[in-house]
Motif scaffolding. Structure first.
Motif, mmCIF file in Angstrom:
data_model
loop_
_atom_site.group_PDB
_atom_site.id
_atom_site.type_symbol
_atom_site.label_atom_id
_atom_site.label_comp_id
_atom_site.label_asym_id
_atom_site.label_seq_id
_atom_site.Cartn_x
_atom_site.Cartn_y
_atom_site.Cartn_z
ATOM 1 N N ALA A 86 52.264 39.378 50.216
ATOM 2 C CA ALA A 86 52.719 38.045 50.626
ATOM 3 C C ALA A 86 51.545 37.185 51.081
ATOM 4 O O ALA A 86 51.468 35.987 50.764
ATOM 5 C CB ALA A 86 53.755 38.167 51.738
ATOM 6 N N THR A 87 50.620 37.784 51.804
ATOM 7 C CA THR A 87 49.440 37.058 52.279
ATOM 8 C C THR A 87 48.564 36.636 51.112
ATOM 9 O O THR A 87 48.104 35.491 51.051
ATOM 10 C CB THR A 87 48.631 37.935 53.262
ATOM 11 N N GLN A 94 47.725 28.308 48.628
ATOM 12 C CA GLN A 94 47.168 27.303 49.524
ATOM 13 C C GLN A 94 45.797 26.839 49.033
ATOM 14 O O GLN A 94 45.514 25.642 49.014
ATOM 15 C CB GLN A 94 47.068 27.870 50.949
ATOM 16 N N ALA A 95 44.946 27.776 48.620
ATOM 17 C CA ALA A 95 43.625 27.414 48.115
ATOM 18 C C ALA A 95 43.736 26.557 46.859
ATOM 19 O O ALA A 95 42.995 25.578 46.686
ATOM 20 C CB ALA A 95 42.802 28.673 47.840
ATOM 21 N N ASN A 100 43.350 21.334 44.013
ATOM 22 C CA ASN A 100 43.975 20.353 43.124
ATOM 23 C C ASN A 100 44.070 18.954 43.727
ATOM 24 O O ASN A 100 44.663 18.062 43.112
ATOM 25 C CB ASN A 100 45.360 20.839 42.703
ATOM 26 N N ILE A 101 43.509 18.763 44.921
ATOM 27 C CA ILE A 101 43.521 17.412 45.497
ATOM 28 C C ILE A 101 42.666 16.497 44.623
ATOM 29 O O ILE A 101 41.521 16.826 44.302
ATOM 30 C CB ILE A 101 42.957 17.426 46.935
ATOM 31 N N SER A 102 43.240 15.382 44.235
ATOM 32 C CA SER A 102 42.466 14.450 43.403
ATOM 33 C C SER A 102 42.003 13.268 44.269
ATOM 34 O O SER A 102 42.638 12.924 45.255
ATOM 35 C CB SER A 102 43.304 13.957 42.226
#
Length: 103
Positions: A86-87, A94-95, A100-102
């Motif tokens: 799960a971790t 999360q990574a 994927n932040i543009s």
């Protein structure tokens, strides 16, 4: 006073995930071994609680597969299947979300 024993039918190191065992029994081989262990335990103590664990039994669907194909198996003992897997998936997701932040 509750005085029942628990027998863990252990199928080896848990597979799956990034650091899981690279070799293991198949689920079908585990079904046979878990049943043999359950039968042996119940021949000594009919009231024993039998749970399965390890090897290819790493996800809920794996545990369900084994439990539904056996008699006298009461459940699943989760260790790395609950905390490590799960971790790992949570950290990976999360990574990837940060990656994927543009702009």
């Amino acid at each position: 006073m509750w005085n029942r024993s628990i027998l863990v039918a252990h199928m080896g190191l848990t597979t799956k995930g990034t650091i899981g065992a690279k070799t293991a029994l198949t689920l079908d081989e585990s079904v046979k071994r878990v049943q043999a262990i359950a039968d042996a335990g119940k021949s000594v103590n009919p009231d024993i609680i039998v749970i399965c664990h390890g090897g290819p039994i790493a996800e809920p669907c794996d545990a369900e597969y084994v439990i539904k194909r056996n008699t006298g198996v009461d459940g699943f003992f989760g260790a790395s299947s609950i905390e490590r897997l799960a971790t790992e998936s949570g950290i990976k997701n999360q990574a990837e979300a940060f990656k994927n932040i543009s702009k």
